[in-house]
Design a protein around this motif. Structure first.
Motif, PDB file in Angstrom:
ATOM      1  N   LEU A  80      12.493   9.153  -3.703  1.00 26.83           N
ATOM      2  CA  LEU A  80      11.054   9.350  -3.741  1.00 26.83           C
ATOM      3  C   LEU A  80      10.739  10.765  -4.194  1.00 26.83           C
ATOM      4  N   TYR A  95       5.896   8.430  -8.351  1.00 26.83           N
ATOM      5  CA  TYR A  95       6.382   7.245  -7.630  1.00 26.83           C
ATOM      6  C   TYR A  95       5.731   5.973  -8.156  1.00 26.83           C
ATOM      7  N   THR A  96       4.405   6.023  -8.348  1.00 28.48           N
ATOM      8  CA  THR A  96       3.677   4.837  -8.817  1.00 28.48           C
ATOM      9  C   THR A  96       4.138   4.434 -10.204  1.00 28.48           C
ATOM     10  N   MET A 125       7.439   2.681  -9.947  1.00 30.51           N
ATOM     11  CA  MET A 125       7.287   1.332  -9.413  1.00 30.51           C
ATOM     12  C   MET A 125       6.750   0.395 -10.488  1.00 30.51           C
ATOM     13  N   ASP A 170      -3.464   8.583  -3.485  1.00 28.29           N
ATOM     14  CA  ASP A 170      -2.038   8.757  -3.737  1.00 28.29           C
ATOM     15  C   ASP A 170      -1.456   9.957  -2.999  1.00 28.29           C
ATOM     16  N   LEU A 177      -0.628   8.677   0.377  1.00 31.48           N
ATOM     17  CA  LEU A 177       0.599   7.886   0.389  1.00 31.48           C
ATOM     18  C   LEU A 177       1.828   8.784   0.359  1.00 31.48           C
ATOM     19  N   GLU A 195       4.818   9.012   3.223  1.00 35.59           N
ATOM     20  CA  GLU A 195       6.245   8.840   2.954  1.00 35.59           C
ATOM     21  C   GLU A 195       7.087   9.794   3.793  1.00 35.59           C
ATOM     22  N   LYS A 220       1.092   8.724   8.150  1.00 34.08           N
ATOM     23  CA  LYS A 220       1.977   7.578   8.370  1.00 34.08           C
ATOM     24  C   LYS A 220       1.387   6.633   9.412  1.00 34.08           C
ATOM     25  N   ARG A 249      -0.726  -0.558  -3.775  1.00 32.66           N
ATOM     26  CA  ARG A 249      -0.073   0.349  -4.726  1.00 32.66           C
ATOM     27  C   ARG A 249       1.435   0.145  -4.809  1.00 32.66           C
ATOM     28  N   LYS A 250       1.910  -1.082  -4.541  1.00 25.01           N
ATOM     29  CA  LYS A 250       3.354  -1.378  -4.574  1.00 25.01           C
ATOM     30  C   LYS A 250       4.119  -0.440  -3.629  1.00 25.01           C
ATOM     31  N   HIS A 251       3.487  -0.084  -2.540  1.00 32.56           N
ATOM     32  CA  HIS A 251       4.061   0.890  -1.611  1.00 32.56           C
ATOM     33  C   HIS A 251       4.939   0.187  -0.581  1.00 32.56           C
ATOM     34  N   SER A 286       3.548  -0.339   3.082  1.00 29.84           N
ATOM     35  CA  SER A 286       2.487  -1.349   3.151  1.00 29.84           C
ATOM     36  C   SER A 286       3.059  -2.747   2.966  1.00 29.84           C
TER      37      SER A 286
END
Length: 458
Positions: free
Chosen positions: A13, A75-76, A79, A311, A314, A318, A376, A410-412, A415
């Protein structure tokens, strides 16, 4: 609240921070390492002549290792690369059998400047786009999503494909800047297709700045039309997340045959949440929703941390450890609560430790709670709430498949892990959480497909 701890794991990450202007503007680098986490559950351009985009560089098939990811990307972006142009394990929706780890290029690939696109099907209704491009926007409370057509470079035999491109912006001003620079062949007879509340709020501004007409499409209808189109035409549009797996095998494409698409539940997570019961392409209803969505996440995040964008929050999450702010079962019982089968690390109350944080600090008992820990806990709290709500609606209407859309996810991995675990836990494996590659663009795609009135004028 029930909560099972897990280690996020997955892939590196590190990379450029997603910028505040749009998805291409990057800020300072960041780094983070996976930490233990939990998933709590309650008790039982315009195109003057057809525009040719440069051929994207060849993308080598990804393997189970992701160490070769370009760490200069956010990161996004990585992904997107992973899900839009890689080869992942595929599962057959009808018989549930998983396929081998294969190298198959799908119609979704990475486009220019990092913006993804898909190849439009060869249908007569799209042929007009070879002469004149079409643009559509979905203006929500948090993001502006844009989809637009372009023509691919000719291949060896001279044939070209029509492409649907995807972009997102965090302000209407930056979106307008892009439209001005990209939509070269627009004139006063052109229509900008639009949906979302902002298509009403900013209609006059868009018409003034772009000198085009704004044609609005109903938000829920656009959402459903876009979802139906992508599921039917993009083979690997949907995927599942498997936390217990390693590396790329955590993400598994879930192709579905047309005859098996319906019915399903669509949980769209934007500023707020809308839950749609979908029986067919033309039969759907909004059966519920919640205010506990992306707006609550970014709003509370702005109040509680230094993050000023979705973002950034997020990224903080992390690196956080929610146990510094959440009350666990062990904080109340000193260990496991065996009578109810609750493990010591289960979350008993989100932000529970914050109620006495100042007193504990005065007594020298409190560890420092960082803003990363707060982010978090906030992400887990909202994701857990959404997951349980989605299951309750699926149980009420006897839906076995639940699609999650909207840019909250967000493809996290945190989540997706939380939502997947909640659905699997409460349904005892009978329901499934599915995610969409183009999760936040459903409404924009639906609006793009609306050719009533606008096509007549052209």
């Amino acid at each position: 609240m029930l909560e099972l701890s897990y280690s996020m794991g997955g892939f590196p990450l590190t990379g450029g921070r997603l910028g505040l202007k749009d998805e291409e503007e990057k800020a300072e680098n960041f780094s983070s390492s996976p930490s233990s986490s939990s998933s709590s559950l309650s008790s039982p351009i315009s195109i003057s002549s057809p525009r040719l985009i440069p051929t994207p560089p060849a993308v080598a098939p990804l393997t189970r290792s992701v160490s070769h990811f370009d760490e200069s990307k956010s990161y996004t972006e990585r992904m997107d690369e992973l899900l839009l142009s890689s080869s992942l394990r595929r599962e057959n929706t009808l018989d549930g059998k998983a396929g081998d780890f294969i190298s198959k290029r799908t119609s979704s690939i990475s486009g220019t400047r990092g913006a993804p696109f898909i190849v439009l099907p060869k249908e007569e209704r799209f042929e007009i786009l070879r002469k004149k491009g079409r643009f559509a926007v979905d203006i929500g409370g948090t993001l502006v999503k844009v989809v637009y057509s372009s023509v691919s470079p000719p291949d060896a035999d001279g044939s070209t494909d029509l492409l649907l491109n995807f972009r997102k912006f965090q302000s209407i001003e930056h979106c307008i800047e892009f439209l001005k620079s990209a939509w070269h062949d627009r004139d006063s007879e052109c229509y900008l297709n639009g949906t979302g509340g902002g298509s009403f709020k900013y209609a006059e501004l868009l018409q003034k700045e772009l000198a085009v007409k704004v044609k609005r499409t109903d938000e829920m209808l656009s959402l459903m039309t876009g979802c139906d189109f992508l599921l039917r035409n993009n083979e690997d549009e949907s995927f599942t997340y498997h936390h217990e797996a390693e590396g790329l095998e955590r993400y598994q494409y879930k192709p579905i045959e047309e005859k098996a698409i319906y019915p399903f539940l669509l949980v769209n997570i934007g500023t707020g949440i809308s839950v749609l019961k979908v029986d067919s392409p033309t039969s759907f209803s909004r059966v519920g929703g919640s205010t506990m969505g992306g707006g609550a996440f970014i709003g509370l995040g702005n109040l509680l941390t230094s993050a000023r964008s979705f973002d950034e929050l997020l990224l903080l999450a992390e690196k956080g450890d929610h146990r510094q702010v959440d009350s666990l079962v062990s904080d109340i019982y000193g260990g496991d609560y065996n009578h109810l089968g609750l493990a010591a690390e289960v979350i008993a109350g989100s932000f529970g430790k914050c109620s006495s944080l100042n007193v504990r600090k005065e007594q020298g008992l409190a560890e420092n709670a960082r803003e990363e820990d707060v982010a978090k806990s906030l992400l887990l709290m909202i994701s857990n709430t959404i997951g349980q709500m989605a299951f309750l609606y699926s149980n009420r209407f006897e839906m076995k498949r639940i699609y999650f859309g909207g840019f909250f996810i967000r493809k996290h991995p945190i989540s997706m892990r939380t939502l997947s675990y909640a659905i699997n836990y409460w349904s005892k494996g009978s329901c499934e959480a599915l995610f969409l590659k183009h999760e936040g663009y459903l409404g924009a795609v639906g609006s793009f497909l609306d050719t009533s009135e606008g096509e007549k004028k052209q």
